[in-house]
Motif scaffolding. Structure first.
Motif, short mmCIF file in Angstrom:
data_model
loop_
_atom_site.label_atom_id
_atom_site.label_comp_id
_atom_site.label_asym_id
_atom_site.label_seq_id
_atom_site.Cartn_x
_atom_site.Cartn_y
_atom_site.Cartn_z
N HIS A 1 -60.65 79.77 10.68
CA HIS A 1 -61.34 81.53 10.69
C HIS A 1 -60.43 82.28 10.44
CE1 HIS A 1 -64.29 84.10 11.60
NE2 HIS A 1 -63.82 84.50 12.41
N GLN A 2 -60.41 83.31 9.28
CA GLN A 2 -59.87 84.69 9.34
C GLN A 2 -58.00 84.23 9.84
OE1 GLN A 2 -61.11 87.10 12.09
NE2 GLN A 2 -62.66 87.51 10.52
N GLY A 3 -57.78 82.65 9.20
CA GLY A 3 -55.87 82.37 8.71
C GLY A 3 -55.90 81.47 10.01
N GLU A 4 -56.57 81.91 11.00
CA GLU A 4 -56.42 80.78 12.42
C GLU A 4 -57.52 78.93 12.61
OE1 GLU A 4 -56.06 83.44 15.16
OE2 GLU A 4 -54.52 84.57 14.67
N ILE A 5 -56.94 79.06 13.21
CA ILE A 5 -57.78 77.28 13.43
C ILE A 5 -58.67 77.79 14.79
CG2 ILE A 5 -58.21 75.08 14.34
CD1 ILE A 5 -57.09 75.24 11.42
N ALA A 6 -60.11 78.12 14.65
CA ALA A 6 -60.46 78.23 15.38
C ALA A 6 -61.97 76.86 16.08
CB ALA A 6 -61.05 79.60 15.76
N LEU A 7 -62.31 77.27 17.62
CA LEU A 7 -64.11 76.59 17.58
C LEU A 7 -64.77 77.38 16.81
CD1 LEU A 7 -63.59 75.31 21.22
CD2 LEU A 7 -62.87 73.31 19.00
N ARG A 8 -65.40 76.66 16.07
CA ARG A 8 -66.73 77.23 15.41
C ARG A 8 -67.88 76.37 15.38
NH1 ARG A 8 -66.06 82.34 14.54
NH2 ARG A 8 -67.23 82.48 13.05
N ASP A 9 -69.24 76.90 14.82
CA ASP A 9 -70.19 76.01 14.49
C ASP A 9 -70.50 75.63 13.10
OD1 ASP A 9 -70.86 76.47 17.76
OD2 ASP A 9 -72.30 77.66 16.72
N VAL A 10 -70.76 74.19 12.76
CA VAL A 10 -70.74 73.92 11.43
C VAL A 10 -71.24 72.73 11.31
CG1 VAL A 10 -68.71 72.13 10.21
CG2 VAL A 10 -67.66 74.19 11.56
N LEU A 11 -71.95 72.86 10.49
CA LEU A 11 -72.41 71.51 9.94
C LEU A 11 -72.91 71.29 8.32
CD1 LEU A 11 -75.47 73.54 8.14
CD2 LEU A 11 -76.14 73.40 10.35
N GLY B 1 -93.30 63.88 -7.19
CA GLY B 1 -93.47 65.86 -7.93
C GLY B 1 -92.97 66.58 -7.29
N GLU B 2 -91.94 66.59 -6.50
CA GLU B 2 -90.67 67.51 -5.77
C GLU B 2 -89.59 67.79 -6.88
OE1 GLU B 2 -90.44 68.58 -2.24
OE2 GLU B 2 -92.10 68.12 -1.83
N ALA B 3 -88.71 68.68 -6.26
CA ALA B 3 -87.07 68.77 -7.58
C ALA B 3 -86.30 68.11 -6.93
CB ALA B 3 -86.72 69.54 -8.82
N GLY B 4 -86.58 68.99 -5.49
CA GLY B 4 -85.75 68.76 -4.58
C GLY B 4 -85.88 68.24 -3.22
N ILE B 5 -84.79 68.84 -2.40
CA ILE B 5 -85.70 67.93 -0.52
C ILE B 5 -83.66 68.48 0.05
CG2 ILE B 5 -84.99 65.30 -1.00
CD1 ILE B 5 -86.43 65.47 1.51
N LEU B 6 -83.61 69.37 0.87
CA LEU B 6 -82.26 69.97 1.64
C LEU B 6 -82.48 68.94 3.38
CD1 LEU B 6 -80.18 70.61 1.23
CD2 LEU B 6 -81.35 73.05 2.50
N ALA B 7 -81.19 67.68 3.44
CA ALA B 7 -81.20 67.52 5.04
C ALA B 7 -80.62 68.29 5.34
CB ALA B 7 -80.61 66.14 4.37
N VAL B 8 -80.36 68.58 6.60
CA VAL B 8 -79.97 69.92 7.63
C VAL B 8 -79.07 68.62 8.44
CG1 VAL B 8 -80.19 71.95 8.77
CG2 VAL B 8 -81.25 71.73 7.00
N GLY B 9 -77.61 69.14 8.82
CA GLY B 9 -77.53 67.60 9.66
C GLY B 9 -76.68 67.96 11.00
N ALA B 10 -76.08 67.38 12.21
CA ALA B 10 -76.23 68.05 13.16
C ALA B 10 -74.91 69.09 13.67
CB ALA B 10 -75.62 67.00 14.72
N LEU B 11 -75.41 69.82 13.93
CA LEU B 11 -75.41 71.59 14.22
C LEU B 11 -73.61 70.59 15.61
CD1 LEU B 11 -74.13 74.89 14.54
CD2 LEU B 11 -75.81 74.67 16.18
N ARG B 12 -72.10 70.91 15.06
CA ARG B 12 -70.89 70.62 15.93
C ARG B 12 -70.60 71.93 15.79
NH1 ARG B 12 -72.02 64.88 16.38
NH2 ARG B 12 -73.02 64.09 15.20
N THR B 13 -69.80 71.56 17.04
CA THR B 13 -68.32 72.98 17.21
C THR B 13 -67.36 71.92 17.06
OG1 THR B 13 -69.81 73.61 19.66
CG2 THR B 13 -67.36 74.70 19.09
N THR B 14 -66.83 72.74 16.05
CA THR B 14 -65.65 71.37 15.65
C THR B 14 -64.82 72.67 15.20
OG1 THR B 14 -67.65 70.60 14.53
CG2 THR B 14 -64.93 70.47 13.70
N PRO B 15 -63.04 71.74 15.09
CA PRO B 15 -61.85 72.83 15.49
C PRO B 15 -62.51 73.51 13.95
CG PRO B 15 -60.84 70.98 16.19
CD PRO B 15 -62.44 71.02 15.88
N TRP B 16 -61.85 74.73 13.34
CA TRP B 16 -62.13 75.19 11.43
C TRP B 16 -61.45 76.19 11.53
CZ3 TRP B 16 -64.88 72.56 8.55
CH2 TRP B 16 -65.95 72.64 7.49
#
Length: 488
Positions: free
Chosen positions: A441-451, A424-439
């Protein structure tokens, strides 16, 4: 007179329930609305109150039995009773927030068996916390069905048989008795008080989940409040006892190689719902991985805010708020496909389901009108429903009426998935694990919280562009929580 009480409809038309535990025994004197049993439906554990003030004459089912709605549950000796069943012409059921009435097969069955005239039955209807008097009776409160209705005429506690006034043979599996330490367990009739062991609901559930009879634990601790420690100590003693030798001619069980669990209760209901959803709605899933460092920094600052003491605001609460905002911009994901009517029903409110893993299986309690709540109220509602679900006390009504759901798979260390829609529902959202990952950010690689967010949707109602727009709106709030000020 002997009055027979039949299992009433416990909500949402569920056809049966399993007896989890009796709180009374034959011969007990009970008061009106006193809890007499706990039963488990396909959705929740429900306490059954006594519909009469009287003496228990007979229990028609044992713990573990499955009882159909309308079947005899318990018989009472009631002074001045003039009908065999307390069921009124309109059924009353628990829905978590009031009464609902309606006529069903169980009600017609109960009505057809009544001795009194139909006008007398009509006068037995009960409403929330209202006491009524049936025609021709003097001062006897009308019996209620489930959890509310006529108030007791006395505040005194129910009387029990005194110790030594009678004995009870505990209905315990013979193999369990033989395996248990013999200084604790005695076979045959045991001279115990008929009052159930003193314990708390979590302890009773813990014992049930581990197959331990609390009465056997109580035998070693007479008069004490049975705690989880007592149950664990008893379980250790049983485990260390030498195995029982099977009777001659009976082959040894191969139970150490397989475990057979009856399919019932929440797991049975969930399985049926998932099969229906998977083979009815065409599922599609889209994914988005994003940087949520700004959100985690916001959460850290909220923890130090003294004005928010007592409120636990976590990532899931912010995701829930972002979902409510995004649904307002993508109404197709807050709609329902009505095959029978040939219509698409679009909801102008958000009843948000939050999936919760419990010992009894997966349940999805609903936060009604979640779109009207602020962040603090949403966080409080999520915490409350999680606590209630883990205790097995979520009512059937609290798990119905959802328009969109969230499942937090990240708490299990999972990054993404393809969740199945609730029917009876049209959508369901799964939220994944929060991980500190090289990402980046502003033109550089930094450790960021990603999911990662995973959105499953009904492709009959939602196309890929709408799903992408919704996911982008949710991600926008998580990347920059201040953007919530711009969404409406």
């Amino acid at each position: 007179m002997i009055s027979e009480f039949r299992l009433p409809d416990l909500g949402e038309g569920l056809p049966e329930a399993e007896i989890v535990q009796w709180h009374v025994s034959e011969g007990d004197t009970v008061t009106l609305n006193q809890t007499i049993a706990e039963v488990e439906t396909a959705k929740a554990i429900v306490e059954i109150p006594s519909p009469y003030a009287g003496i228990v004459q007979g229990l028609h089912a044992a713990a573990g039995d499955i009882v159909e709605v309308g079947s005899p549950l318990v018989s009472f000796a009631v002074e001045g009773a003039d009908a065999e069943s307390p069921a009124p012409t309109e059924r009353t059921r628990v829905d978590g927030g009031g009464t609902r009435t309606g006529t069903g097969p169980a009600d017609r069955l109960a009505e057809s068996r009544a001795d009194g005239p139909s006008s007398d039955l009509e006068e037995r209807r009960v409403a929330d916390d209202v006491r009524t008097t049936a025609a021709g009776e003097t001062g006897r409160a009308t019996p209620n069905l489930v959890g509310y209705g006529a108030a007791p005429t006395s505040g005194s506690r129910p009387r029990r048989r005194a110790r030594g006034a009678g004995t009870v043979a505990l209905d315990t599996d013979h193999a369990v008795r033989e395996a248990a330490p013999h200084d604790i367990v005695r076979t045959g009739p045991i001279d115990l008080p008929l009052e159930r062991p003193r314990s708390t609901p979590p302890v009773r559930k813990f014992a049930k989940d581990h197959g331990i009879d609390l009465a056997l634990v109580a035998a070693a601790h007479p008069g004490e409040l049975i705690t989880r420690v007592h149950v664990e100590e008893y379980a250790e003693q049983v485990a260390s006892a030498p195995p029982a030798t099977p009777p001659a001619g009976v082959p040894a069980s191969g139970g150490d190689r397989v475990t057979r669990t009856p399919i019932r209760g929440v797991r049975k209901y969930t399985a049926a719902a998932m099969v229906q959803s998977a083979f009815t709605a065409p599922h599609a899933t889209t994914f988005l991985t994003l940087d949520v460092t700004a959100t985690t920094e916001l959460l850290a600052s909220l923890k130090t805010d003294r004005a928010l003491d007592g409120h636990k605001i976590g990532l899931l609460a912010i995701v829930a708020k972002a979902v409510c905002l995004a649904l307002g911009r993508t109404p197709a994901l807050n709609a329902r496909w009505d095959e029978a009517a040939g219509e698409i029903i679009e909801h102008h409110y958000v009843n948000l389901g939050i999936a919760a893993a419990t010992d009894r299986g997966l349940v999805v309690p609903v936060i009604a009108d979640a779109d009207r709540l602020d962040l603090v109220d949403l966080a409080d509602a999520i915490a409350d429903l999680a606590t209630t679900a883990r205790a097995g006390r979520t009512t059937p009504a609290a798990m119905t009426g959802g328009t969109f759901s969230i499942t937090n798979v990240g708490v299990f260390g999972v990054d993404a998935g393809t969740p199945i829609l609730n029917p009876g529902e049209a959508g369901i959202l799964a939220v994944g694990a929060l991980r500190t990952t090289p990402w980046e950010h502003q033109g550089e690689i930094a450790l960021r919280d990603v999911l990662t967010l995973s959105l499953s949707f009904d492709h009959r109602l939602v196309d890929g562009a709408e799903a992408a727009r919704f996911l982008t709106d949710v991600a926008g709030v998580l990347r920059e929580p201040g953007r919530a000020m711009l969404l409406r």
